[in-house]
Design a protein around this motif. Sequence first.
Motif, short mmCIF file in Angstrom:
data_model
loop_
_atom_site.label_atom_id
_atom_site.label_comp_id
_atom_site.label_asym_id
_atom_site.label_seq_id
_atom_site.Cartn_x
_atom_site.Cartn_y
_atom_site.Cartn_z
N GLN A 84 0.84 -1.20 0.00
CA GLN A 84 0.00 0.00 0.00
C GLN A 84 0.87 1.25 0.00
OE1 GLN A 84 -2.19 -1.06 3.54
NE2 GLN A 84 -4.06 -1.47 2.37
N CYS A 157 3.13 -13.23 -4.59
CA CYS A 157 2.04 -12.27 -4.38
C CYS A 157 2.62 -10.96 -3.85
CB CYS A 157 1.04 -12.83 -3.37
SG CYS A 157 -0.30 -11.70 -2.95
N GLN A 162 -3.41 -7.64 1.41
CA GLN A 162 -4.58 -7.47 0.55
C GLN A 162 -5.24 -8.80 0.25
OE1 GLN A 162 -5.99 -4.65 -0.33
NE2 GLN A 162 -7.59 -5.64 -1.56
N ARG A 163 -4.44 -9.83 0.00
CA ARG A 163 -5.01 -11.15 -0.31
C ARG A 163 -5.75 -11.73 0.88
NH1 ARG A 163 -3.32 -14.26 -4.55
NH2 ARG A 163 -4.69 -15.82 -3.62
N PHE A 165 -7.27 -10.06 3.12
CA PHE A 165 -8.53 -9.33 3.20
C PHE A 165 -9.51 -9.85 2.16
CE2 PHE A 165 -11.15 -5.81 1.54
CZ PHE A 165 -11.93 -5.58 2.67
N GLU A 166 -9.04 -10.04 0.92
CA GLU A 166 -9.93 -10.50 -0.15
C GLU A 166 -10.42 -11.92 0.08
OE1 GLU A 166 -7.50 -10.05 -3.57
OE2 GLU A 166 -7.74 -7.87 -3.70
N ASP A 167 -9.52 -12.80 0.53
CA ASP A 167 -9.88 -14.23 0.65
C ASP A 167 -10.52 -14.57 1.98
OD1 ASP A 167 -8.64 -14.37 -1.79
OD2 ASP A 167 -6.85 -15.44 -1.08
N GLU A 168 -10.10 -13.91 3.05
CA GLU A 168 -10.54 -14.28 4.40
C GLU A 168 -11.32 -13.18 5.11
OE1 GLU A 168 -9.95 -17.38 5.39
OE2 GLU A 168 -8.82 -17.80 3.55
N GLY A 169 -11.37 -11.98 4.51
CA GLY A 169 -12.00 -10.86 5.19
C GLY A 169 -11.21 -10.36 6.39
#
Length: 246
Positions: A84, A157, A162-163, A165-169
Amino acid sequence: MAARHEEIAEELRRAIDREEYTVGSLLPTETDLAAHYGVARGTVRQAVATLTAEGLIGSRQGARRVILAGRRSQSFAELRSFAQWARAMGRAATGRVVASEYRPATSEDCVRLQLEAGTRVLHVLRVRGLDGQPVLLERTVYAAWIAPAVERIEPECPSVTQRLFEDEGLVFAYGEHVIDAVAAGAQDAELLGVRRTSPLLRVRRVTTTREGRPVEWSDDRYRSDAVSFSVHNSIGNNALARKPAG
């Protein structure tokens, strides 16, 4: 399409990043900036307010604005991942897993991650880069509850945060950072492309969820010629604490 004041804010960010405006120097007046960009002073004022909120320039009323920080400095005023931070500078973040294995938690792992003795945790060594150049080594220990999700992420990656967050929240909500300096050992020197014993900036960090559940702890080592750190404080809010080395 971005508003004109947003475009001007981004142009000023890039000028600061290129050191056209160096830390401690004065920003041109609103009148001069308005003439340069061909806009009204109110539009410039909005752009300047954005950079002030980001901590890049000072906010003295009735005086010329002073450049406070460059974007090569990583601020700890907010919790942001390496990727980020890189994107905020207009740079490309890269990542590569060098080693990944489960080990019994050490006494330090147990303290930092609030684990019972003997719990198996995932150790990951990553090389992180800016625009393809290695600048950071991350030695991260993941708590057992999140380790399987980390294992499923591809080795190159650019943003594990970020991943997750996207995959597991999963939201990384709180972080504690301890900063010091260390000399590069043989492995550090080889992976970062520096000489052995070169100075590295080390950040030891623990990150938790909103509920305070530890997710990871990491020993991060930055090339000192590539990244610096900044902490913005005031008489009313001081985020920096001094501790004896140890």
